[in-house]
Design a protein around this motif. Structure first.
Motif, mmCIF file in Angstrom:
data_model
loop_
_atom_site.group_PDB
_atom_site.id
_atom_site.type_symbol
_atom_site.label_atom_id
_atom_site.label_comp_id
_atom_site.label_asym_id
_atom_site.label_seq_id
_atom_site.Cartn_x
_atom_site.Cartn_y
_atom_site.Cartn_z
ATOM 1 N N GLN A 68 0.859 -1.178 0.000
ATOM 2 C CA GLN A 68 0.000 0.000 0.000
ATOM 3 C C GLN A 68 0.896 1.229 0.000
ATOM 4 O O GLN A 68 1.981 1.216 0.591
ATOM 5 N N ARG A 69 0.456 2.298 -0.620
ATOM 6 C CA ARG A 69 1.236 3.527 -0.634
ATOM 7 C C ARG A 69 0.683 4.514 0.379
ATOM 8 O O ARG A 69 -0.506 4.526 0.677
ATOM 9 N N TYR A 70 1.576 5.329 0.927
ATOM 10 C CA TYR A 70 1.112 6.378 1.832
ATOM 11 C C TYR A 70 1.588 7.759 1.379
ATOM 12 O O TYR A 70 1.526 8.731 2.135
ATOM 13 N N ASN A 71 2.042 7.849 0.137
ATOM 14 C CA ASN A 71 2.524 9.136 -0.380
ATOM 15 C C ASN A 71 1.405 10.012 -0.928
ATOM 16 O O ASN A 71 1.664 11.020 -1.577
ATOM 17 N N LYS A 72 0.170 9.646 -0.660
ATOM 18 C CA LYS A 72 -0.960 10.422 -1.152
ATOM 19 C C LYS A 72 -1.514 11.383 -0.102
ATOM 20 O O LYS A 72 -2.483 12.095 -0.364
ATOM 21 N N HIS A 146 6.105 4.923 -6.277
ATOM 22 C CA HIS A 146 5.899 5.521 -4.960
ATOM 23 C C HIS A 146 7.173 5.633 -4.145
ATOM 24 O O HIS A 146 7.125 6.054 -2.994
ATOM 25 N N GLY A 147 8.307 5.285 -4.739
ATOM 26 C CA GLY A 147 9.554 5.326 -3.992
ATOM 27 C C GLY A 147 9.516 4.371 -2.816
ATOM 28 O O GLY A 147 8.985 3.261 -2.907
ATOM 29 N N SER A 148 10.058 4.826 -1.699
ATOM 30 C CA SER A 148 10.065 3.974 -0.498
ATOM 31 C C SER A 148 8.857 4.226 0.393
ATOM 32 O O SER A 148 8.765 3.649 1.479
ATOM 33 N N PHE A 149 7.938 5.052 -0.078
ATOM 34 C CA PHE A 149 6.772 5.390 0.745
ATOM 35 C C PHE A 149 5.661 4.358 0.553
ATOM 36 O O PHE A 149 4.534 4.679 0.157
ATOM 37 N N ILE A 150 6.014 3.119 0.835
ATOM 38 C CA ILE A 150 5.071 2.006 0.718
ATOM 39 C C ILE A 150 5.130 1.167 1.988
ATOM 40 O O ILE A 150 6.140 1.126 2.686
ATOM 41 N N ILE A 151 4.023 0.503 2.277
ATOM 42 C CA ILE A 151 3.920 -0.404 3.410
ATOM 43 C C ILE A 151 3.676 -1.809 2.862
ATOM 44 O O ILE A 151 2.899 -1.991 1.924
ATOM 45 N N ILE A 152 4.351 -2.790 3.411
ATOM 46 C CA ILE A 152 4.293 -4.158 2.907
ATOM 47 C C ILE A 152 3.522 -5.029 3.887
ATOM 48 O O ILE A 152 3.758 -4.975 5.099
ATOM 49 N N GLU A 153 2.621 -5.827 3.367
ATOM 50 C CA GLU A 153 1.866 -6.775 4.180
ATOM 51 C C GLU A 153 2.029 -8.170 3.578
ATOM 52 O O GLU A 153 2.152 -8.318 2.357
ATOM 53 N N ALA A 154 2.016 -9.174 4.426
ATOM 54 C CA ALA A 154 2.208 -10.543 3.940
ATOM 55 C C ALA A 154 1.361 -11.521 4.750
ATOM 56 O O ALA A 154 1.194 -11.367 5.966
ATOM 57 N N TRP A 155 0.836 -12.513 4.038
ATOM 58 C CA TRP A 155 0.026 -13.563 4.666
ATOM 59 C C TRP A 155 0.580 -14.921 4.244
ATOM 60 O O TRP A 155 0.839 -15.162 3.044
ATOM 61 N N LYS A 242 7.667 12.396 -4.964
ATOM 62 C CA LYS A 242 6.732 11.281 -4.814
ATOM 63 C C LYS A 242 5.507 11.638 -3.971
ATOM 64 O O LYS A 242 4.483 10.994 -4.075
ATOM 65 N N PHE A 243 5.608 12.648 -3.105
ATOM 66 C CA PHE A 243 4.423 13.101 -2.371
ATOM 67 C C PHE A 243 3.716 14.154 -3.214
ATOM 68 O O PHE A 243 3.901 15.356 -3.044
ATOM 69 N N THR A 244 2.909 13.693 -4.153
ATOM 70 C CA THR A 244 2.295 14.596 -5.131
ATOM 71 C C THR A 244 0.800 14.781 -4.919
ATOM 72 O O THR A 244 0.197 15.636 -5.562
ATOM 73 N N GLU A 245 0.197 13.978 -4.074
ATOM 74 C CA GLU A 245 -1.223 14.122 -3.779
ATOM 75 C C GLU A 245 -1.381 14.494 -2.312
ATOM 76 O O GLU A 245 -0.558 14.132 -1.474
#
Length: 335
Positions: A68-72, A146-155, A242-245
């Motif tokens: 998921q991205r958080y740069n928005k 999104h560059g490094s502004f992402i969060i990783i989840e795993a199942w 990358k923080f454009t929104e």
């Protein structure tokens, strides 16, 4: 293909990317921990604790990895110098869109007849294996958008699926021998080379370990960061623009009044336990004193004379840990 169906659903729900890999051992992760323990023996306790982030069950067959991205989101101007952006936009907060996406995706996985197993996965390594990004020199996972502004989840699930192929090159091409911007920007010099970091100097770690009597040098190098640090990410060329929104993050504006160094230093236990800690929980429910130490250090390192009286007042603080920071500040500032 079932794997493609899962990926399509992830994107439809709101994830930026999804990949699927076999639940094989992460030997490279363990090897990196051993390598760092050898290079930075004084920080071995941290690397030993990182082993807790890796625990795959014997009956695990596949790992589904999403980002998921958080740069928005709009970064609040009044606190942006004090807080790492990932912590401001934490996807585990249950009233957020990101949490909804997580909940609905997990429910979808279960409708397929899979069991989601109790497991701990080294998320960045899983993301690299799944082809969702590459490592930067500063240890973060990057994707092109999104560059490094992402969060990783795993199942981890108990079903075999079709798998993505791990790219041969797992490092960003821009992290060549000529680019050391993240290393140069690291305030405490925790970064020293590709995938090398001395955890005992990383601000994101040591700001929650004031109990270990940090040296005056490290305290000074930590600058005004109170919760997290973005120094290495902010200077990275891959993150430029990358923080454009600028969407407002849910309820964050309501928290801002509690997030300033002045507010933290004067905060009572009830406000901390009921307001601040449930939103920013890494320091722990009983550790308001640690927040106060960080806030006081922030004031001292800012060099702003408006804080001088507060710093001097805390030289008489009943908590010796807070008092020690104030005394250090008075000596440093000559007040």
């Amino acid at each position: 293909m079932l794997s493609q169906k899962i990926k399509d659903k992830a994107i439809k729900l709101g994830y930026t990317a999804c990949g699927i890999i076999p639940a094989d051992p992460f030997d490279e992760y363990v090897n990196e921990l051993e390598k760092r323990s050898g290079l930075f023996p004084e920080s071995k306790k941290y690397y030993d604790s990182y082993r807790n982030f890796y625990d795959l069950p014997d009956n695990g067959k596949s790992i589904i990895v999403c980002t998921q991205r958080y740069n928005k989101y709009q970064v609040p101007k009044d606190v942006e110098a004090y807080y790492g952006k990932m912590y401001l936009f934490d996807n585990r907060i249950d009233y957020t869109e990101e949490h909804r996406v997580n909940t609905e995706f997990e429910a979808y996985i279960k409708t397929l007849g899979f069991n989601i197993l109790e497991a701990t996965v080294p998320a960045r390594w899983a993301g690299v294996r799944a082809g969702l990004g590459k490592f930067g020199r500063n240890n973060f996972l990057y994707d092109d958008k999104h560059g490094s502004f992402i969060i990783i989840e795993a199942w981890v699930v108990d079903t075999e699926l079709e798998y993505d192929v791990t790219p041969e090159n797992i490092y960003l091409s821009v992290c060549n021998d000529n680019c050391h911007k993240c290393i140069d920007a690291c305030p405490t010099k925790a970064l020293s080379g590709k995938l090398l970091m001395d955890a005992g100097k990383c601000i994101c770690r040591v700001q929650f370990d004031e109990k270990d009597a940090l040296s005056d040098i490290i305290r000074e190098q930590m600058g005004v960061w109170i919760y997290g640090c973005d120094a290495c990410q902010d200077v990275c060329p891959m993150n430029k623009g990358k923080f454009t929104e600028f969407t407002e993050y849910p309820l964050l504006s309501e928290f801002e009044e509690f997030m300033t160094p002045e507010s933290i230093l004067s905060m009572d236990e009830d406000t901390y336990k009921n307001v601040l800690n449930p939103r920013f929980w890494y320091a722990g429910e009983e550790n308001l004193w640690l927040w106060k130490c960080n806030a006081l250090r922030c004031m001292i390192n800012s060099g702003d004379s408006k804080y001088n009286n507060l710093i001097k007042q805390n030289c008489d603080n009943a908590d010796d840990r807070i008092k020690a920071i104030a005394e250090w500040g008075c000596k440093k500032l000559g007040i």
